[in-house]
Design a protein around this motif. Structure first.
Motif, PDB file in Angstrom:
ATOM      1  N   ARG A 197      32.017  20.744  -5.201  1.00 27.97           N
ATOM      2  CA  ARG A 197      33.282  20.005  -5.179  1.00 27.97           C
ATOM      3  C   ARG A 197      33.757  19.197  -7.015  1.00 27.97           C
ATOM      4  O   ARG A 197      32.729  18.706  -7.000  1.00 27.97           O
ATOM      5  N   GLY A 198      34.663  19.438  -6.920  1.00 32.09           N
ATOM      6  CA  GLY A 198      35.206  18.545  -8.170  1.00 32.09           C
ATOM      7  C   GLY A 198      35.912  19.445  -8.913  1.00 32.09           C
ATOM      8  O   GLY A 198      36.155  18.779 -10.092  1.00 32.09           O
ATOM      9  N   TYR A 199      35.320  20.162  -9.484  1.00 33.09           N
ATOM     10  CA  TYR A 199      36.221  21.610 -10.216  1.00 33.09           C
ATOM     11  C   TYR A 199      37.156  21.631 -10.316  1.00 33.09           C
ATOM     12  O   TYR A 199      37.915  22.175  -8.648  1.00 33.09           O
ATOM     13  N   SER A 217      40.026  24.633  -9.500  1.00 39.15           N
ATOM     14  CA  SER A 217      39.395  25.172  -8.656  1.00 39.15           C
ATOM     15  C   SER A 217      39.600  26.682  -9.290  1.00 39.15           C
ATOM     16  O   SER A 217      39.889  27.966  -8.035  1.00 39.15           O
ATOM     17  N   ASN A 267      26.521  14.622  -7.585  1.00 34.13           N
ATOM     18  CA  ASN A 267      27.441  16.079  -7.341  1.00 34.13           C
ATOM     19  C   ASN A 267      28.792  15.649  -8.281  1.00 34.13           C
ATOM     20  O   ASN A 267      29.821  15.774  -8.024  1.00 34.13           O
ATOM     21  N   TYR A 294      30.740  16.695 -11.245  1.00 31.06           N
ATOM     22  CA  TYR A 294      31.672  17.471 -12.727  1.00 31.06           C
ATOM     23  C   TYR A 294      31.887  17.830 -14.268  1.00 31.06           C
ATOM     24  O   TYR A 294      32.697  16.003 -13.864  1.00 31.06           O
ATOM     25  N   SER A 354      29.649  27.531  -5.185  1.00 27.27           N
ATOM     26  CA  SER A 354      31.111  27.632  -4.786  1.00 27.27           C
ATOM     27  C   SER A 354      31.368  26.420  -3.232  1.00 27.27           C
ATOM     28  O   SER A 354      31.849  26.269  -2.939  1.00 27.27           O
ATOM     29  N   GLN A 409      28.773  24.691  -2.579  1.00 26.04           N
ATOM     30  CA  GLN A 409      27.959  23.042  -2.420  1.00 26.04           C
ATOM     31  C   GLN A 409      29.031  22.201  -3.537  1.00 26.04           C
ATOM     32  O   GLN A 409      28.660  21.363  -3.250  1.00 26.04           O
TER      33      GLN A 409
END
Length: 135
Positions: free
Chosen positions: A116-118, A120, A83, A85, A112, A114
């Motif tokens: 997170r962490g990059y 936006s 999970n 990035y 997009s 599923q």
């Protein structure tokens, strides 16, 4: 009789196009699907980095098909480990098959929803997710 022959000829032509499309898709059929690479699949390319494995076995994963978002932002492929990035596809060059259990591909909407962490503002058109442990 000619109607039956014409219909049969048409069906044969359609079947030929379908078969040709499947053969040229660049996706290998094996122990995994077109959206996963198992350890068994990756073992077919010994000594290669994950980038080289993906490039050889699933080249479409590295191709940006939708290049611009509605706002004009260029599309990007992102890479995750579990999970977390990591960055773009070049990050795969740092890993070997022995580092992962499985590699998965998510299309833009799945990624997009599923992941997170990059940033936006990044227009994600696909994600390559390395799985390092059983869940």
């Amino acid at each position: 009789m000619t109607v039956k022959l014409s219909r049969m000829a048409f069906l044969l032509v359609v079947a030929g196009f379908v078969a040709a499309g499947c053969a040229s898709s660049g996706e290998r059929v094996g122990s995994s699907t077109s959206t996963t690479l198992s350890q068994e699949d990756m073992a077919q390319v010994p000594g290669a980095t994950l980038y080289e494995i993906v490039d050889r076995l699933r080249p479409r994963w590295l191709q940006v098909r939708h290049t611009m978002s509605m706002s004009g932002t260029p599309g990007q492929i992102v890479v995750f480990m579990n999970n977390s990035y990591l960055g773009g596809p070049d990050m795969l060059r740092q890993f070997q098959a022995s580092d992962v259990i499985e590699v998965r591909y998510l299309d833009g909407p799945q990624a997009s929803a599923q992941l997170r962490g990059y940033d936006s503002t990044v227009h994600v058109v696909g994600a390559i997710v390395m799985v390092t442990s059983q869940r």
